[in-house]
Design a protein around this motif. Structure first.
Motif, PDB file in Angstrom:
ATOM      1  N   THR A 169       5.481 -11.202  11.272  1.00  0.00           N
ATOM      2  CA  THR A 169       5.132 -10.993  12.405  1.00  0.00           C
ATOM      3  C   THR A 169       6.335 -10.505  13.417  1.00  0.00           C
ATOM      4  O   THR A 169       4.751 -11.054  14.915  1.00  0.00           O
ATOM      5  CB  THR A 169       4.576 -12.100  12.831  1.00  0.00           C
ATOM      6  N   PHE A 210       2.364   1.437   9.815  1.00  0.00           N
ATOM      7  CA  PHE A 210       2.570   2.622   7.654  1.00  0.00           C
ATOM      8  C   PHE A 210       3.086   3.668   7.843  1.00  0.00           C
ATOM      9  O   PHE A 210       3.977   3.954   7.124  1.00  0.00           O
ATOM     10  CB  PHE A 210       0.878   1.945   7.453  1.00  0.00           C
ATOM     11  N   TYR A 215       0.619  -1.251  -0.195  1.00  0.00           N
ATOM     12  CA  TYR A 215      -0.314   0.451   0.093  1.00  0.00           C
ATOM     13  C   TYR A 215       0.772   1.637   0.094  1.00  0.00           C
ATOM     14  O   TYR A 215       0.842   2.407  -0.332  1.00  0.00           O
ATOM     15  CB  TYR A 215      -0.884  -0.049   1.125  1.00  0.00           C
ATOM     16  N   LYS A 270      -1.818 -14.016  -1.047  1.00  0.00           N
ATOM     17  CA  LYS A 270      -0.813 -15.198  -0.060  1.00  0.00           C
ATOM     18  C   LYS A 270       0.349 -14.939  -0.447  1.00  0.00           C
ATOM     19  O   LYS A 270       1.087 -13.959  -1.326  1.00  0.00           O
ATOM     20  CB  LYS A 270      -0.885 -16.459  -1.225  1.00  0.00           C
ATOM     21  N   ALA A 320       0.612  -8.942  11.124  1.00  0.00           N
ATOM     22  CA  ALA A 320       0.258 -10.201  11.152  1.00  0.00           C
ATOM     23  C   ALA A 320       0.029  -9.969   9.668  1.00  0.00           C
ATOM     24  O   ALA A 320      -0.325  -8.888   9.058  1.00  0.00           O
ATOM     25  CB  ALA A 320      -2.059 -10.593  11.558  1.00  0.00           C
ATOM     26  N   GLN A 321      -0.048 -10.960   8.916  1.00  0.00           N
ATOM     27  CA  GLN A 321       0.171 -11.948   7.438  1.00  0.00           C
ATOM     28  C   GLN A 321      -1.126 -10.617   7.111  1.00  0.00           C
ATOM     29  O   GLN A 321      -2.298 -10.880   7.933  1.00  0.00           O
ATOM     30  CB  GLN A 321       0.335 -12.794   6.351  1.00  0.00           C
ATOM     31  N   GLY A 322      -1.524  -9.705   5.824  1.00  0.00           N
ATOM     32  CA  GLY A 322      -2.354  -9.963   5.373  1.00  0.00           C
ATOM     33  C   GLY A 322      -3.541  -8.213   6.359  1.00  0.00           C
ATOM     34  O   GLY A 322      -4.272  -8.154   5.486  1.00  0.00           O
ATOM     35  N   ILE A 323      -2.771  -7.757   6.892  1.00  0.00           N
ATOM     36  CA  ILE A 323      -3.634  -6.902   7.334  1.00  0.00           C
ATOM     37  C   ILE A 323      -2.399  -5.710   7.765  1.00  0.00           C
ATOM     38  O   ILE A 323      -1.647  -5.859   7.735  1.00  0.00           O
ATOM     39  CB  ILE A 323      -4.118  -6.841   9.065  1.00  0.00           C
ATOM     40  N   LEU A 324      -3.164  -4.557   7.789  1.00  0.00           N
ATOM     41  CA  LEU A 324      -2.505  -3.205   7.680  1.00  0.00           C
ATOM     42  C   LEU A 324      -2.354  -2.515   8.526  1.00  0.00           C
ATOM     43  O   LEU A 324      -3.543  -2.466  10.095  1.00  0.00           O
ATOM     44  CB  LEU A 324      -2.901  -1.961   6.765  1.00  0.00           C
ATOM     45  N   ASP A 325      -1.870  -2.004   9.871  1.00  0.00           N
ATOM     46  CA  ASP A 325      -1.261  -1.563  10.786  1.00  0.00           C
ATOM     47  C   ASP A 325      -0.628  -0.123  10.176  1.00  0.00           C
ATOM     48  O   ASP A 325       0.612   0.508  10.380  1.00  0.00           O
ATOM     49  CB  ASP A 325      -0.609  -2.418  12.013  1.00  0.00           C
ATOM     50  N   ALA A 326      -1.780   1.202  11.054  1.00  0.00           N
ATOM     51  CA  ALA A 326      -1.568   2.497  10.378  1.00  0.00           C
ATOM     52  C   ALA A 326      -0.281   3.108  10.972  1.00  0.00           C
ATOM     53  O   ALA A 326       0.101   3.353  10.584  1.00  0.00           O
ATOM     54  CB  ALA A 326      -2.690   3.025  10.812  1.00  0.00           C
TER      55      ALA A 326
END
Lengths: 293, 293
Positions: free
Chosen positions: A109, A179, A22, A55, A170-176
């Protein structure tokens, strides 16, 4: 002093590490953010198909596809080996947009904070690293001797490069929050390169503390390869913290502690990285070192 | 009072939620741990193929495969629809090992602590829930009205049941502290059922506080379905905490805050759950409620 002519920002080498993906999407939408006077900035989503399916990879880990013999081997047909060739033919010194610096954006992670994995101990890399550490204590510098031998990373195709590893997320999420911190780090790097090109790189401490990987440690497993213990709660999220001989390292499912049996204090990193379970890596062991600049 | 004759412990309904999987493996290796005098305990790894490949599912989400018409539909051929039939034919009231209680063990990237999602407001469920909350403040009770309508979960095939959701933990890793807490919770539930069967269930508070899901909120997306904002840093990991109208809920990639525009205080849960990105769910909105027992 050789000037930097192009910086390539790479996101999504692993399709489920969303921070870099992103960020690259943001830079592609608003190229002014990464524009500087003295060099070109390029961006690429390295593994779009893996991102699409959410993935790490489609066929194989793209970040292990950059051995020179593999890049020249026309018989390799996995999706990632083809992407590796495209990226090489774009950003390597013989590519269409040769990049002097590659920043490959990853997440993990493990509690790696803002880690810079150095591609080499070239003076440019070391001075950039020392500067980043001096202005942000969350930045840690990791150096892996084997990185450029057995299975070179994507960023190995440029002369000065680093892999940026941020976590824990975690894989598959955005942590603002992460970021934003990663974006700030990239801006700092680009500003540094701009000043470097103009012959006035900001000065920092004369000694760089970094962590050098010496080996990996796997989970205890049975004869079928099944995991028999977990990272010990006291070690979880303790990346870059000292681990002394006798400290607990694993906890079996029956509650038994397994202790670290080395003969000196070490600094584990990539503790409990999800993608490394299949690689037989529960953590990487490093030594803390210093380099006088 | 109807006695409980069998409790089924289910792990790995989602193949990358390792806590439940390794708990079930532990119980299968040492069945004495879940043995009680007054009822049988059974275990099952619900989606072994998804676990093997380290993914949530092979073809489709197993925990959305338990609609009665789907369980009877012989034309559905996905791996998960077949697994659902096997599980139904084992543990439902017409199965080979009918279970009165199913505990389906899940984990989540959201900060759900030790959440019990109730399958119904049956008195047995409510009293068990009240007891669990009274002895462990990390336990939260979630109730979803729609759970048994549109897409019933696996645990809907037994009369008394709950889905256990523990977090935060990344997909594909084990967190030892959370593993131990989940095991302790299961032991407490089994002990409670034993006492219940003997007519002496431990008493607890007469009022149960629980959270009832009213709707889901998706990420802001563009016309292509691409995410345009992240969970706001002030909301990340704040599951079960009050969200007031006017509080920030998302942060766009450009740094703009998006506020919550509801007209009353709510309690979001499943905030930033990795598996829900593809389902169009950034969080679930709940109301805090109380039930007098």
């Amino acid at each position: 002093m050789k000037k930097i002519k192009r910086v390539a920002l790479v996101g999504g080498t692993h399709g489920n590490e969303l921070t870099g993906i992103y960020l690259v999407k943001k830079f592609q939408k608003t190229p002014n953010l990464i524009k500087r006077f003295s060099f070109e900035s390029s961006t690429i989503l390295a593994n779009p198909k893996a991102f699409e399916i959410g993935k790490r990879y489609v066929d194989t880990d793209l970040n292990r596809c950059f051995r020179r013999q593999d890049l020249l081997n026309l018989n390799l047909s996995s999706y990632e080996s083809q992407r590796a060739k495209v990226i090489y033919q774009t950003f390597s010194s013989i590519g269409t947009q040769p990049a002097d610096v590659i920043l490959d954006l990853h997440s993990t992670t493990a509690n790696m904070g803002l880690t810079i994995i150095l591609g080499s101990k070239h003076r440019f890399n070391l001075e950039l690293a020392a500067y980043l550490v001096s202005i942000n204590p969350r930045v840690k510098i990791l150096y892996s001797v084997t990185k450029y031998q057995d299975s070179p990373y994507l960023d190995s195709i440029a002369e000065y490069s680093c892999t940026v590893e941020v976590g824990p997320v975690a894989q598959g999420i955005l942590d603002a929050a992460l970021f934003n911190q990663t974006e700030e780090l990239i801006q700092t790097i680009l500003d540094y390169i701009e000043a470097y090109n103009q012959g006035t790189p900001p000065q920092s401490t004369s000694t760089l503390t970094f962590y050098e990987t010496s080996k990996t440690v796997d989970f205890p497993r049975n004869e079928l390869g099944e995991i028999q213990a977990m990272i010990h709660p006291r070690l979880q999220f303790q990346d870059y913290q000292p681990l002394h001989p006798g400290d607990p390292i694993f906890l079996t499912f029956d509650g038994e502690e397994i202790i670290y049996k080395g003969d000196s204090t070490v600094y584990p990193v990539f503790i409990n990285e999800a993608a490394y379970y299949e690689k037989g890596v529960a953590m990487c062991i490093t030594q803390m070192k210093q380099e006088v600049l």
